[in-house]
Design a protein around this motif. Sequence first.
Motif, PDB file in Angstrom:
ATOM      1  N   THR A  49      43.685  30.038  57.231  1.00 40.31           N
ATOM      2  CA  THR A  49      42.811  30.245  58.212  1.00 40.31           C
ATOM      3  C   THR A  49      41.694  30.845  57.247  1.00 40.31           C
ATOM      4  OG1 THR A  49      44.304  32.560  58.216  1.00 40.31           O
ATOM      5  CG2 THR A  49      44.390  30.463  59.640  1.00 40.31           C
ATOM      6  N   ARG A  50      40.903  30.930  57.658  1.00 39.88           N
ATOM      7  CA  ARG A  50      40.040  31.765  57.461  1.00 39.88           C
ATOM      8  C   ARG A  50      40.432  33.739  56.670  1.00 39.88           C
ATOM      9  NH1 ARG A  50      34.976  29.466  56.779  1.00 39.88           N
ATOM     10  NH2 ARG A  50      33.193  31.256  57.523  1.00 39.88           N
ATOM     11  N   HIS A  51      40.413  33.997  58.065  1.00 42.44           N
ATOM     12  CA  HIS A  51      40.707  35.648  57.251  1.00 42.44           C
ATOM     13  C   HIS A  51      42.333  35.042  56.492  1.00 42.44           C
ATOM     14  CE1 HIS A  51      42.504  39.536  58.404  1.00 42.44           C
ATOM     15  NE2 HIS A  51      43.150  38.813  58.348  1.00 42.44           N
ATOM     16  N   LEU A  52      43.397  34.601  56.487  1.00 43.21           N
ATOM     17  CA  LEU A  52      44.288  34.823  54.965  1.00 43.21           C
ATOM     18  C   LEU A  52      43.324  34.418  53.926  1.00 43.21           C
ATOM     19  CD1 LEU A  52      47.253  35.053  55.000  1.00 43.21           C
ATOM     20  CD2 LEU A  52      47.622  32.843  55.613  1.00 43.21           C
ATOM     21  N   LEU A  53      42.212  33.537  53.682  1.00 36.50           N
ATOM     22  CA  LEU A  53      41.714  32.882  52.596  1.00 36.50           C
ATOM     23  C   LEU A  53      41.248  34.073  51.789  1.00 36.50           C
ATOM     24  CD1 LEU A  53      40.853  30.843  50.365  1.00 36.50           C
ATOM     25  CD2 LEU A  53      39.083  29.659  52.106  1.00 36.50           C
ATOM     26  N   ALA A  54      39.872  35.118  53.015  1.00 35.06           N
ATOM     27  CA  ALA A  54      39.309  35.745  52.688  1.00 35.06           C
ATOM     28  C   ALA A  54      40.238  36.710  51.610  1.00 35.06           C
ATOM     29  CB  ALA A  54      38.551  36.595  53.322  1.00 35.06           C
ATOM     30  N   ASP A  55      41.451  36.900  52.657  1.00 37.85           N
ATOM     31  CA  ASP A  55      41.659  38.258  52.374  1.00 37.85           C
ATOM     32  C   ASP A  55      42.750  37.782  50.351  1.00 37.85           C
ATOM     33  OD1 ASP A  55      43.938  40.842  52.835  1.00 37.85           O
ATOM     34  OD2 ASP A  55      45.227  39.149  52.752  1.00 37.85           O
ATOM     35  N   ARG A  56      43.271  37.204  50.607  1.00 39.76           N
ATOM     36  CA  ARG A  56      43.597  36.293  48.936  1.00 39.76           C
ATOM     37  C   ARG A  56      42.301  36.317  48.299  1.00 39.76           C
ATOM     38  NH1 ARG A  56      47.280  36.987  52.291  1.00 39.76           N
ATOM     39  NH2 ARG A  56      49.696  36.710  52.071  1.00 39.76           N
ATOM     40  N   LEU A  57      41.388  35.974  48.565  1.00 42.06           N
ATOM     41  CA  LEU A  57      40.261  35.859  47.550  1.00 42.06           C
ATOM     42  C   LEU A  57      39.635  37.249  47.131  1.00 42.06           C
ATOM     43  CD1 LEU A  57      38.029  32.780  48.914  1.00 42.06           C
ATOM     44  CD2 LEU A  57      39.267  32.761  46.919  1.00 42.06           C
ATOM     45  N   LYS A  58      39.832  38.154  48.127  1.00 44.09           N
ATOM     46  CA  LYS A  58      39.646  39.501  48.026  1.00 44.09           C
ATOM     47  C   LYS A  58      40.518  40.411  46.892  1.00 44.09           C
ATOM     48  CE  LYS A  58      38.452  43.802  50.757  1.00 44.09           C
ATOM     49  NZ  LYS A  58      38.070  44.691  52.122  1.00 44.09           N
ATOM     50  N   LYS A  59      41.821  39.962  47.219  1.00 41.20           N
ATOM     51  CA  LYS A  59      43.055  40.601  46.210  1.00 41.20           C
ATOM     52  C   LYS A  59      42.156  39.781  44.887  1.00 41.20           C
ATOM     53  CE  LYS A  59      47.108  39.029  46.099  1.00 41.20           C
ATOM     54  NZ  LYS A  59      48.023  38.404  46.712  1.00 41.20           N
ATOM     55  N   LEU A  60      42.285  38.453  44.514  1.00 40.19           N
ATOM     56  CA  LEU A  60      42.285  38.118  43.657  1.00 40.19           C
ATOM     57  C   LEU A  60      40.782  38.404  42.467  1.00 40.19           C
ATOM     58  CD1 LEU A  60      43.538  34.574  44.285  1.00 40.19           C
ATOM     59  CD2 LEU A  60      44.346  36.334  42.958  1.00 40.19           C
ATOM     60  N   VAL A  61      39.566  39.061  43.409  1.00 34.00           N
ATOM     61  CA  VAL A  61      38.668  39.981  42.626  1.00 34.00           C
ATOM     62  C   VAL A  61      38.749  41.156  42.471  1.00 34.00           C
ATOM     63  CG1 VAL A  61      36.265  40.323  43.271  1.00 34.00           C
ATOM     64  CG2 VAL A  61      37.169  37.428  44.195  1.00 34.00           C
ATOM     65  N   ARG A  62      39.974  41.724  43.421  1.00 33.60           N
ATOM     66  CA  ARG A  62      39.457  43.130  43.365  1.00 33.60           C
ATOM     67  C   ARG A  62      41.143  43.434  41.877  1.00 33.60           C
ATOM     68  NH1 ARG A  62      44.076  45.708  45.424  1.00 33.60           N
ATOM     69  NH2 ARG A  62      45.063  44.766  46.535  1.00 33.60           N
ATOM     70  N   PHE A  63      41.480  42.208  41.138  1.00 37.44           N
ATOM     71  CA  PHE A  63      42.523  42.040  40.916  1.00 37.44           C
ATOM     72  C   PHE A  63      41.751  41.929  39.384  1.00 37.44           C
ATOM     73  CE2 PHE A  63      45.936  43.145  43.596  1.00 37.44           C
ATOM     74  CZ  PHE A  63      46.476  44.625  42.842  1.00 37.44           C
ATOM     75  N   GLY A  64      40.705  40.957  39.301  1.00 35.89           N
ATOM     76  CA  GLY A  64      40.397  41.075  38.505  1.00 35.89           C
ATOM     77  C   GLY A  64      39.890  39.457  37.430  1.00 35.89           C
ATOM     78  N   VAL A  65      40.760  38.746  38.566  1.00 41.20           N
ATOM     79  CA  VAL A  65      41.528  37.530  38.289  1.00 41.20           C
ATOM     80  C   VAL A  65      39.474  36.202  38.488  1.00 41.20           C
ATOM     81  CG1 VAL A  65      42.952  35.337  38.573  1.00 41.20           C
ATOM     82  CG2 VAL A  65      43.749  37.736  38.881  1.00 41.20           C
ATOM     83  N   LEU A  66      38.784  36.600  39.859  1.00 41.99           N
ATOM     84  CA  LEU A  66      38.340  35.579  39.933  1.00 41.99           C
ATOM     85  C   LEU A  66      36.574  36.717  39.923  1.00 41.99           C
ATOM     86  CD1 LEU A  66      39.089  33.409  42.901  1.00 41.99           C
ATOM     87  CD2 LEU A  66      39.702  33.096  40.590  1.00 41.99           C
ATOM     88  N   ARG A  67      35.646  36.128  39.703  1.00 39.41           N
ATOM     89  CA  ARG A  67      34.467  37.403  40.503  1.00 39.41           C
ATOM     90  C   ARG A  67      33.765  36.158  40.989  1.00 39.41           C
ATOM     91  NH1 ARG A  67      33.266  35.002  34.985  1.00 39.41           N
ATOM     92  NH2 ARG A  67      31.440  33.747  34.877  1.00 39.41           N
ATOM     93  N   LYS A  68      33.274  37.069  41.741  1.00 41.29           N
ATOM     94  CA  LYS A  68      32.212  36.276  43.069  1.00 41.29           C
ATOM     95  C   LYS A  68      31.219  36.490  42.496  1.00 41.29           C
ATOM     96  CE  LYS A  68      32.134  38.168  47.680  1.00 41.29           C
ATOM     97  NZ  LYS A  68      32.355  39.224  49.053  1.00 41.29           N
ATOM     98  N   ILE A  69      30.094  35.182  42.689  1.00 37.32           N
ATOM     99  CA  ILE A  69      29.047  35.365  42.437  1.00 37.32           C
ATOM    100  C   ILE A  69      28.507  34.402  43.223  1.00 37.32           C
ATOM    101  CG2 ILE A  69      27.226  34.075  41.331  1.00 37.32           C
ATOM    102  CD1 ILE A  69      29.961  34.551  38.456  1.00 37.32           C
ATOM    103  N   PRO A  70      27.410  35.207  44.022  1.00 35.72           N
ATOM    104  CA  PRO A  70      26.519  34.853  44.911  1.00 35.72           C
ATOM    105  C   PRO A  70      25.630  32.939  44.929  1.00 35.72           C
ATOM    106  CG  PRO A  70      25.256  36.307  44.603  1.00 35.72           C
ATOM    107  CD  PRO A  70      26.724  36.356  43.281  1.00 35.72           C
ATOM    108  N   TYR A  71      25.740  31.963  45.170  1.00 37.86           N
ATOM    109  CA  TYR A  71      24.439  30.846  45.739  1.00 37.86           C
ATOM    110  C   TYR A  71      23.829  30.259  46.623  1.00 37.86           C
ATOM    111  CZ  TYR A  71      27.858  28.251  48.727  1.00 37.86           C
ATOM    112  OH  TYR A  71      28.850  27.803  49.827  1.00 37.86           O
TER     113      TYR A  71
END
Length: 167
Positions: A49-71
């Motif tokens: 689901t969009r909500h669950l995916l957004a939550d997990r991506l946000k967590k991975l970004v917060r912990f520095g595992v992923l970085r979010k780059i605008p495209y």
Amino acid sequence: MKWDALEEEPCSLARTVAVIGDRWSLLILRECFLRIRRFDEFQSSLGITRHLLADRLKKLVRFGVLRKIPYQEAPKRYEYILTQKGLDLYPIIMSIVHWGNIHMVDSRGRPLLHEHKNCKKMFDPVMVCSECGEPLTAKAVHVHPGPGVRRSSPERAKVSSRDRTSG
């Protein structure tokens, strides 16, 4: 030990589980290593689901595992790129894949094969000692308290009171 406070525990495994210890985070990481980077691609591939995916991506970004780059600017859209911290999870992901390849495949065999680009051979990941290069097994490792152990913890006292063998 409280589930929502694992990242504060004096245990490397507990702190790691705080970041990647749920199935969706692990599957998102699998997709990242398979070169998936965009929200819609994650959602389509995983059926999450969009909500669950957004939550997990946000967590991975917060912990520095992923970085979010605008495209894209209108509407604003992002790619999620593995950081060095995220890339350092590769051996963990490969260990889980290897376990699955041994214990969870069906009669068709492994769903994916991994080729080492340098030697062009298919491989299985192995864990070796960083000092001598020998393969590691649970029975060949002794655990000792380290400088980050909380001395007041009853569980840690067990490790410090004797040389403990894993497994």
